[in-house]
Design an enzyme around this catalytic site. Structure first.
Site, PDB file in Angstrom:
ATOM      1  N   GLY A  53     -40.773  -6.276  39.241  1.00 56.27           N
ATOM      2  CA  GLY A  53     -41.624  -5.392  40.042  1.00 56.27           C
ATOM      3  C   GLY A  53     -42.808  -6.041  40.732  1.00 56.27           C
ATOM      4  CD  GLU A 108     -46.521  -5.704  33.959  1.00 62.01           C
ATOM      5  OE1 GLU A 108     -45.894  -5.399  34.984  1.00 62.01           O
ATOM      6  OE2 GLU A 108     -46.069  -5.525  32.822  1.00 62.01           O
ATOM      7  CG  ASP A 109     -44.525  -3.551  38.247  1.00 60.00           C
ATOM      8  OD1 ASP A 109     -44.967  -3.627  37.074  1.00 60.00           O
ATOM      9  OD2 ASP A 109     -43.363  -3.182  38.501  1.00 60.00           O
ATOM     10  CG  ASP A 112     -45.724   4.598  32.427  1.00 60.73           C
ATOM     11  OD1 ASP A 112     -46.419   5.449  31.881  1.00 60.73           O
ATOM     12  OD2 ASP A 112     -44.607   4.878  32.883  1.00 60.73           O
ATOM     13  CE  LYS A 140     -46.559   5.535  35.959  1.00 64.96           C
ATOM     14  NZ  LYS A 140     -45.251   6.180  36.180  1.00 64.96           N
ATOM     15  CG  PHE A 161     -40.602   6.957  38.288  1.00 64.19           C
ATOM     16  CD1 PHE A 161     -40.714   6.219  37.117  1.00 64.19           C
ATOM     17  CD2 PHE A 161     -39.825   6.446  39.324  1.00 64.19           C
ATOM     18  CE1 PHE A 161     -40.056   4.999  36.974  1.00 64.19           C
ATOM     19  CE2 PHE A 161     -39.165   5.238  39.198  1.00 64.19           C
ATOM     20  CZ  PHE A 161     -39.281   4.509  38.022  1.00 64.19           C
ATOM     21  CB  VAL A 162     -44.978   5.378  42.158  1.00 67.95           C
ATOM     22  CG1 VAL A 162     -45.909   6.568  42.125  1.00 67.95           C
ATOM     23  CG2 VAL A 162     -45.433   4.318  41.155  1.00 67.95           C
ATOM     24  CG  ASP A 168     -36.538  -0.701  40.058  1.00 58.10           C
ATOM     25  OD1 ASP A 168     -37.539  -0.909  39.335  1.00 58.10           O
ATOM     26  OD2 ASP A 168     -35.405  -0.511  39.607  1.00 58.10           O
ATOM     27  NE  ARG A 174     -36.403  -4.354  42.237  1.00 56.48           N
ATOM     28  CZ  ARG A 174     -36.936  -4.136  41.039  1.00 56.48           C
ATOM     29  NH1 ARG A 174     -38.231  -4.014  40.909  1.00 56.48           N
ATOM     30  NH2 ARG A 174     -36.175  -4.031  39.971  1.00 56.48           N
TER      31      ARG A 174
HETATM   32  P1  IMP Z   1     -45.044   0.411  30.215  1.00 55.56           P
HETATM   33  O1  IMP Z   1     -44.527  -0.479  29.133  1.00 55.56           O
HETATM   34  O2  IMP Z   1     -44.680   1.854  29.936  1.00 55.56           O
HETATM   35  O3  IMP Z   1     -46.503   0.233  30.518  1.00 55.56           O
HETATM   36  O4  IMP Z   1     -44.215   0.102  31.512  1.00 55.56           O
HETATM   37  C1  IMP Z   1     -44.348  -1.039  32.232  1.00 55.56           C
HETATM   38  C2  IMP Z   1     -43.162  -1.251  33.146  1.00 55.56           C
HETATM   39  O5  IMP Z   1     -42.392  -0.057  33.382  1.00 55.56           O
HETATM   40  C3  IMP Z   1     -43.643  -1.688  34.493  1.00 55.56           C
HETATM   41  O6  IMP Z   1     -43.817  -3.079  34.573  1.00 55.56           O
HETATM   42  C4  IMP Z   1     -42.568  -1.167  35.423  1.00 55.56           C
HETATM   43  O7  IMP Z   1     -41.532  -2.126  35.528  1.00 55.56           O
HETATM   44  C5  IMP Z   1     -42.025   0.067  34.730  1.00 55.56           C
HETATM   45  N1  IMP Z   1     -42.636   1.304  35.288  1.00 55.56           N
HETATM   46  C6  IMP Z   1     -43.549   2.101  34.705  1.00 55.56           C
HETATM   47  N2  IMP Z   1     -43.876   3.138  35.489  1.00 55.56           N
HETATM   48  C7  IMP Z   1     -43.147   2.980  36.613  1.00 55.56           C
HETATM   49  C8  IMP Z   1     -43.062   3.731  37.832  1.00 55.56           C
HETATM   50  O8  IMP Z   1     -43.732   4.769  38.069  1.00 55.56           O
HETATM   51  N3  IMP Z   1     -42.203   3.246  38.765  1.00 55.56           N
HETATM   52  C9  IMP Z   1     -41.448   2.119  38.579  1.00 55.56           C
HETATM   53  N4  IMP Z   1     -41.516   1.398  37.468  1.00 55.56           N
HETATM   54  C10 IMP Z   1     -42.354   1.817  36.482  1.00 55.56           C
END
Ligand code: IMP
Length: 194
Positions: A53, A108-109, A112, A140, A161-162, A168, A174
């Site tokens: 991402g 990081e992208d 969440d 988020k 969800f974006v 993606d 992407r």
């Molecule tokens: P976390 O472990 O829940 O913080 O998620 C991190 C990863 O989940 C990110 O690096 C993204 O690859 C993916 N992710 C989380 N939210 C989104 C979203 O809204 N769109 C796309 N990918 C997401």
């Protein structure tokens, strides 16, 4: 032959809302690059880019960093092809190089739940970098399951969800230059299709 603009329009029609335009993104990425340049002056940070991402974000970010930088790439898998976190983080590709004593900046992208970043920080800090910080384009905060520091954050966004600008849904979207909210009915239709 179908033009790029036409393809992007079709992809963009699967969004129910544009949250960030390409201009807003570029402005903020430039600010982040300038801040990082100031904070790391006289050093050569090692950017650990989390694939897939963050690929577009880092491509723009490094061009706004006025310092020599080194890049390393890691790939982790946390979601599979769904929009909900499974909480399980798997390293798909590791760094090729030692980070001992380096000024490490995780790129990081989006953060969440915080589970992926918490896991990565724990793992990388065990390799004893001199410093360890994170730059994330998006966060988020409402979704957080674990609190984790983000020293440089581009934008805080709502619990939606974006996709776009590297992010993606089922490996699509992407290449959208903006960031938008995936239309839930379009997302459900695509999930049912597989
Ligand atoms: P976390 O472990 O829940 O913080 O998620 C991190 C990863 O989940 C990110 O690096 C993204 O690859 C993916 N992710 C989380 N939210 C989104 C979203 O809204 N769109 C796309 N990918 C997401």
């Amino acid at each position: 032959m179908q033009s790029v603009d036409r393809t992007l329009q079709v992809l963009q029609s699967d969004l129910c809302e544009v949250l960030l335009t390409d201009i807003q993104i570029q402005d903020r990425v430039r600010q982040l690059g300038q801040q990082i340049s100031t904070d790391y002056q006289d050093s050569e940070p090692y950017l650990v880019v989390i694939l897939n991402g963050a690929f577009l974000f880092v491509a723009d970010l490094v061009r706004y960093i006025d310092l020599p930088v080194e890049l390393g790439f890691m790939a982790v898998s946390s979601y599979g092809d769904s929009t909900r976190s499974t909480g399980t983080v798997r390293i798909v590709k590791d760094l090729q190089k030692d980070i001992l004593g380096r000024e490490v900046l995780i790129v990081e992208d989006i953060v969440d739940t915080g589970l992926t970043l918490t896991y990565l920080r724990g793992m990388l800090s065990g390799r004893q970098p001199r410093t360890l910080r994170t730059v994330s384009l998006l966060s988020k905060p409402a979704c957080r399951q674990v609190q984790v520091p983000i020293e440089y954050c581009g934008f805080e966004i709502p619990d939606k969800f974006v996709v776009g600008y590297g992010l993606d849904f089922m490996q699509r979207y992407r290449n959208l230059p903006c960031i938008g909210v995936m239309d839930p009915t379009k997302a459900a239709a695509q999930e049912n299709h597989t």
